[in-house]
Design a protein around this motif. Structure first.
Motif: not given
Length: 243
Positions: A11, A22, A26, A28, A33-34, A64, A66, A120
């Motif tokens: 990010w 990330i 982490t 989204c 999560r990622y 994705y 963030y 992102t």
């Protein structure tokens, strides 16, 4: 496949600072999560930006994205509703009101820039190396994102590598302790001033890894403290036997 086609996700601020790197856990914008997104590609797409859609059944997240947290809760949009109250479809319209034209938060990052100026960014290893940013070692683990070491877990404005604010200059490290500095530095100002290079060698020796360097520094500190204690203790007067 992951060793050659790993993707690094961060990010970034408008200045190119990786404010957040990330990792697999982490979240989204879609709250998943990622590691629940598509992170492995046999052939890296040529289009930019690279889209990492969510793999959770029924989730409409196409890439994705963030979104920072304010403590433990999602940040608010200017419509006063939380991020998770907005649609995950690009445009991110609010599901709780009709006046919101899309998610837009005035939350300020630790770097001093508002959240809406950040992006992102998904990059390949070659793209990060071209910018002089760390890529770490080749690892076979899934969904590692931008993590390259323990320092990747802290925010960019505190990270002392090429992905953060960088290594402090020698002028900054050798500057005198001022009244506005941390109380720890002020409390140990005299000790830090009196410690010479003969007592503690702060430079790393050729071929010395991190563990060996910190172990040597620890042992030097122990020796210095023992020497200070011996110097501060006066010998006890001899006892006299009563007649």
């Amino acid at each position: 496949m992951r060793l050659q086609n790993r993707l690094f996700v961060s990010w970034q601020s408008p200045t190119g600072l990786d404010c957040i790197l990330i990792g697999p856990e982490t979240r989204c914008f879609c709250t998943h999560r990622y590691k629940q997104h598509k992170t492995d590609f046999e052939v890296i797409p040529q289009q930019r930006p690279i889209l990492l859609p969510c793999r959770v059944t029924g989730c409409a997240c196409r890439a994705y994205f963030y979104v920072p947290l304010n403590g433990a809760q999602p940040i608010r949009c200017r419509c006063k509703h939380f991020a998770d109250q907005h649609s995950v479809v690009p445009g991110f319209g609010c599901n709780a009101c009709t006046k919101c034209s899309g998610f837009h938060s005035c939350f300020t990052c630790g770097c001093g820039q508002p959240a809406y100026t950040h992006d992102t960014v998904v990059e390949t290893m070659q793209e990060r190396l071209a910018q002089g940013k760390p890529v770490g070692q080749d690892i076979p683990y899934a969904a590692m994102g931008g993590l390259t070491g323990f320092s990747s877990l802290i925010d960019g404005y505190m990270r002392l590598d090429a992905s953060g604010i960088g290594t402090p200059s020698a002028e900054f490290l050798n500057s005198p302790v001022m009244a506005m500095d941390h109380p720890f530095l002020k409390a140990f100002q005299e000790t830090l001033t009196n410690v010479g290079s003969s007592q503690i060698c702060s430079s790393r020796r050729p071929g010395e890894d991190d563990m060996a360097f910190f172990e040597r520094r620890f042992q030097e500190r122990i020796k210095m403290e023992k020497a200070a204690k011996k110097k501060g203790k006066a010998p006890l007067p001899p006892t006299k036997k009563l007649p």
